[in-house]
Scaffold this motif. Structure first.
Motif, PDB file in Angstrom:
ATOM      1  N   LYS A   1       0.941  -1.082  -0.192  1.00 55.65           N
ATOM      2  CA  LYS A   1       0.054   0.039   0.029  1.00 55.65           C
ATOM      3  C   LYS A   1       0.900   1.230   0.013  1.00 55.65           C
ATOM      4  O   LYS A   1       0.565   2.110  -0.801  1.00 55.65           O
ATOM      5  CB  LYS A   1      -0.838   0.100   1.113  1.00 55.65           C
ATOM      6  N   GLY A   2       1.976   1.194   0.687  1.00 59.48           N
ATOM      7  CA  GLY A   2       2.771   2.324   0.684  1.00 59.48           C
ATOM      8  C   GLY A   2       3.676   2.646  -0.503  1.00 59.48           C
ATOM      9  O   GLY A   2       3.614   3.768  -1.060  1.00 59.48           O
ATOM     10  N   ILE A   3       4.033   1.523  -1.304  1.00 57.66           N
ATOM     11  CA  ILE A   3       4.578   1.646  -2.600  1.00 57.66           C
ATOM     12  C   ILE A   3       3.609   2.302  -3.484  1.00 57.66           C
ATOM     13  O   ILE A   3       4.041   3.235  -4.398  1.00 57.66           O
ATOM     14  CB  ILE A   3       5.028   0.304  -3.067  1.00 57.66           C
ATOM     15  N   LYS A   4       2.394   1.662  -3.677  1.00 61.50           N
ATOM     16  CA  LYS A   4       1.422   2.047  -4.813  1.00 61.50           C
ATOM     17  C   LYS A   4       0.972   3.642  -4.285  1.00 61.50           C
ATOM     18  O   LYS A   4       0.700   4.280  -5.253  1.00 61.50           O
ATOM     19  CB  LYS A   4       0.147   1.277  -4.512  1.00 61.50           C
ATOM     20  N   THR A   5       1.215   4.064  -3.170  1.00 59.40           N
ATOM     21  CA  THR A   5       0.892   5.482  -2.904  1.00 59.40           C
ATOM     22  C   THR A   5       1.893   6.331  -3.790  1.00 59.40           C
ATOM     23  O   THR A   5       1.501   7.384  -4.422  1.00 59.40           O
ATOM     24  CB  THR A   5       1.139   5.874  -1.550  1.00 59.40           C
ATOM     25  N   ILE A   6       3.167   5.906  -4.265  1.00 57.97           N
ATOM     26  CA  ILE A   6       3.910   6.924  -4.772  1.00 57.97           C
ATOM     27  C   ILE A   6       4.146   6.249  -6.219  1.00 57.97           C
ATOM     28  O   ILE A   6       4.442   7.144  -7.293  1.00 57.97           O
ATOM     29  CB  ILE A   6       5.148   6.839  -3.999  1.00 57.97           C
TER      30      ILE A   6
ATOM     31  N   GLN B   1       7.138   7.221   2.777  1.00 59.69           N
ATOM     32  CA  GLN B   1       8.087   8.206   2.936  1.00 59.69           C
ATOM     33  C   GLN B   1       9.435   7.809   2.053  1.00 59.69           C
ATOM     34  O   GLN B   1       9.946   8.757   1.519  1.00 59.69           O
ATOM     35  CB  GLN B   1       8.597   8.271   4.428  1.00 59.69           C
ATOM     36  N   ILE B   2       9.633   6.688   2.115  1.00 60.10           N
ATOM     37  CA  ILE B   2      10.923   5.775   1.539  1.00 60.10           C
ATOM     38  C   ILE B   2      10.794   6.276   0.082  1.00 60.10           C
ATOM     39  O   ILE B   2      11.667   6.496  -0.568  1.00 60.10           O
ATOM     40  CB  ILE B   2      11.172   4.460   1.971  1.00 60.10           C
ATOM     41  N   CYS B   3       9.423   5.647  -0.229  1.00 55.91           N
ATOM     42  CA  CYS B   3       9.236   5.754  -1.886  1.00 55.91           C
ATOM     43  C   CYS B   3       9.297   7.364  -2.249  1.00 55.91           C
ATOM     44  O   CYS B   3       9.694   7.648  -3.324  1.00 55.91           O
ATOM     45  CB  CYS B   3       8.035   5.081  -2.213  1.00 55.91           C
ATOM     46  N   SER B   4       8.843   8.093  -1.413  1.00 53.54           N
ATOM     47  CA  SER B   4       8.776   9.617  -1.710  1.00 53.54           C
ATOM     48  C   SER B   4      10.228  10.026  -1.851  1.00 53.54           C
ATOM     49  O   SER B   4      10.413  10.991  -2.999  1.00 53.54           O
ATOM     50  CB  SER B   4       8.137  10.274  -0.662  1.00 53.54           C
ATOM     51  N   VAL B   5      11.177   9.775  -1.258  1.00 54.39           N
ATOM     52  CA  VAL B   5      12.623  10.020  -1.178  1.00 54.39           C
ATOM     53  C   VAL B   5      13.159   9.242  -2.408  1.00 54.39           C
ATOM     54  O   VAL B   5      13.985  10.173  -3.117  1.00 54.39           O
ATOM     55  CB  VAL B   5      13.399   9.503  -0.167  1.00 54.39           C
ATOM     56  N   ILE B   6      12.975   8.105  -2.823  1.00 57.06           N
ATOM     57  CA  ILE B   6      13.421   7.392  -4.161  1.00 57.06           C
ATOM     58  C   ILE B   6      12.750   8.098  -5.312  1.00 57.06           C
ATOM     59  O   ILE B   6      13.539   8.143  -6.457  1.00 57.06           O
ATOM     60  CB  ILE B   6      13.072   6.199  -4.069  1.00 57.06           C
ATOM     61  N   HIS B   7      11.557   8.423  -5.221  1.00 58.14           N
ATOM     62  CA  HIS B   7      11.086   9.002  -6.356  1.00 58.14           C
ATOM     63  C   HIS B   7      11.771   9.936  -7.375  1.00 58.14           C
ATOM     64  O   HIS B   7      11.743   9.793  -8.638  1.00 58.14           O
ATOM     65  CB  HIS B   7       9.688   9.753  -6.326  1.00 58.14           C
ATOM     66  N   PRO B   8      12.368  11.087  -6.856  1.00 59.15           N
ATOM     67  CA  PRO B   8      13.061  11.799  -7.752  1.00 59.15           C
ATOM     68  C   PRO B   8      14.171  11.008  -8.702  1.00 59.15           C
ATOM     69  O   PRO B   8      14.861  11.655  -9.693  1.00 59.15           O
ATOM     70  CB  PRO B   8      13.554  12.914  -6.842  1.00 59.15           C
ATOM     71  N   PHE B   9      14.485   9.853  -8.072  1.00 55.83           N
ATOM     72  CA  PHE B   9      15.979   9.290  -8.670  1.00 55.83           C
ATOM     73  C   PHE B   9      15.399   7.914  -9.228  1.00 55.83           C
ATOM     74  O   PHE B   9      16.360   7.023  -9.271  1.00 55.83           O
ATOM     75  CB  PHE B   9      16.961   9.019  -7.542  1.00 55.83           C
ATOM     76  N   ARG B  10      14.335   7.764  -9.427  1.00 51.65           N
ATOM     77  CA  ARG B  10      13.658   6.433  -9.795  1.00 51.65           C
ATOM     78  C   ARG B  10      14.340   5.998 -11.256  1.00 51.65           C
ATOM     79  O   ARG B  10      14.627   4.891 -11.344  1.00 51.65           O
ATOM     80  CB  ARG B  10      12.018   6.449 -10.142  1.00 51.65           C
ATOM     81  N   ASN B  11      14.599   6.793 -11.933  1.00 52.98           N
ATOM     82  CA  ASN B  11      15.212   6.526 -13.337  1.00 52.98           C
ATOM     83  C   ASN B  11      16.580   5.886 -12.996  1.00 52.98           C
ATOM     84  O   ASN B  11      16.934   4.846 -13.778  1.00 52.98           O
ATOM     85  CB  ASN B  11      15.141   7.496 -14.214  1.00 52.98           C
TER      86      ASN B  11
END
Length: 385
Positions: A26-31, A370-380
């Motif tokens: 659920k946390g992953i899918k949010t981001i 929160q963790i995925c939010s931090v990762i999001h800008p660097f996802r590529n």
């Protein structure tokens, strides 16, 4: 993020592996709403192992009455793999510590007889391959009870047949195998074992684990003396010296009982789980893995679920993040290779509140978001690994 894997152990007494995993999802899918997510319920050979293996092999449960740790008759179950070839047994389901009220816990009396009854029933069903998880036992009888259910007879110096429980170990003078179930000769056992303790000695079953099962200081000494004596009888009877074999002390010496009398191999529980799940193949192409357990400490990197996940992930250069209810030795875990180690607890909170399932689920979901939010800008950069 294109693909994330979740393989998290249960948070003992709080969340099952699947419940914790769904909260992570659920946390992953949010981001990352479009990310492919693989959720693996996982266990290390103790609580939850049976359910994981039933799911992985598309097996079925078999329910039957058997004798609990104090020889009380109770309903229990084991599994048979989908192809009908392998029996799946979780020792804790019939010989486990939670089955004994705290005031009655006494490894001088508790027995593994019921585990032997499950094996016997499966032999009668035609099974000749077994996977047995031996975590969570209430016993310290070296597996003698299990062996008694399979036809082994343990005799004292006068040739009298002995009863059950850890107390009989010191009295065993000879072993009668004339009534042993004949199918055992063609049967193989793989034992999920996550401790490396020898059968006896200062690091053996009695000194390290018996007090957790209700033994006082006097009982511990008696049990150790019994295991020392029994190891000599086993050596005389079988030619096998199990006293110092790593893992022989697991489940109150049951690991040693399997090695001495049955065609058995001890294998780390998490390794067995991952092989059954074909984990290495299924995680190919993953960008990240979430794993964890209720308490993370230096043992986390030494044979428990997260360490097995990390070992597989490193083969494919996949970063691994650990989630836990409480954390010790985070620096050591980072040195072991975990990308990050995070506590799901948001701040000071009582243990009672921390163990509430809904509270824990929400904490996991929030943290992963929160963790995925931090990762999001660097996802590529993750996806280009």
């Amino acid at each position: 993020m294109n693909k994330i894997v979740i393989a998290i152990d249960s948070f003992k007494g709080c969340l099952t592996s699947e419940e914790a995993g769904i909260a992570v999802m659920k946390g992953i899918k949010t981001i990352f709403p479009d990310c492919e997510i693989l959720l693996f319920p996982i266990a290390d050979g103790g609580e939850g192992m049976l359910d994981v293996l039933i799911s992985a092999t598309q097996g079925k449960y078999r329910t039957l009455p058997a004798h609990g740790p104090l020889m009380e008759l109770i309903q229990t179950r084991y599994g048979i793999s989908g192809d009908g070839q392998t029996t799946l047994i979780e020792m804790a389901a019939i010989s486990g510590l939670p089955l004994v009220p705290e005031e009655k816990r006494n490894p001088m009396l508790t027995t593994t007889y019921g585990t032997g009854e499950l094996i016997l029933d499966a032999l009668e069903q035609g099974c000749r391959r077994f996977i047995v998880g031996i975590g969570g036992s209430a016993t310290n009888d070296a597996g003698l009870g299990m062996l008694q259910a399979l036809g082994f007879r343990f005799l004292d110096k006068r040739g009298n047949l002995l009863g059950t429980g850890g107390k009989i170990m010191s009295q065993v003078a000879s072993i009668d195998t004339s009534a042993v179930h004949p199918a055992l000769k063609e049967t193989r056992f793989t034992i999920a074992c996550d401790v490396h303790n020898p059968f006896c000695g200062s690091d053996g079953a009695a000194y390290i684990f018996a007090s957790q099962k209700g033994a006082d200081a006097r009982m511990v000494k008696e049990l150790e003396a019994g295991m020392q004596a029994l190891s000599q009888v086993i050596r005389s009877a079988t030619g096998k010296d199990i006293s110092n074999i790593p893992g022989a002390g697991a489940a109150g010496g049951m690991g040693g009982g399997f090695l001495a009398f049955l065609n058995a191999e001890l294998k780390p529980g998490i390794r067995l789980m991952l092989d059954a799940l074909d984990f290495g193949k299924k995680i190919k192409g993953a960008d990240l893995i979430f794993t964890g357990e209720g308490r993370a400490d230096r043992q986390t990197a030494m044979g428990k679920v997260p360490s097995g996940i990390l070992e597989e992930a490193r083969k494919q250069n996949i970063p691994v993040i650990v989630l836990a209810g409480s954390i010790e030795d985070a620096d050591q875990m980072n040195r072991a290779g975990f990308q990050g180690v995070f506590s799901i607890t948001p701040g000071p909170v009582s243990l009672e509140n921390a163990m509430k399932p809904e509270f824990a689920k929400e904490n996991i979901r929030r943290l992963v978001t929160q963790i995925c939010s931090v990762i999001h800008p660097f996802r590529n950069s993750f996806s280009r690994r």
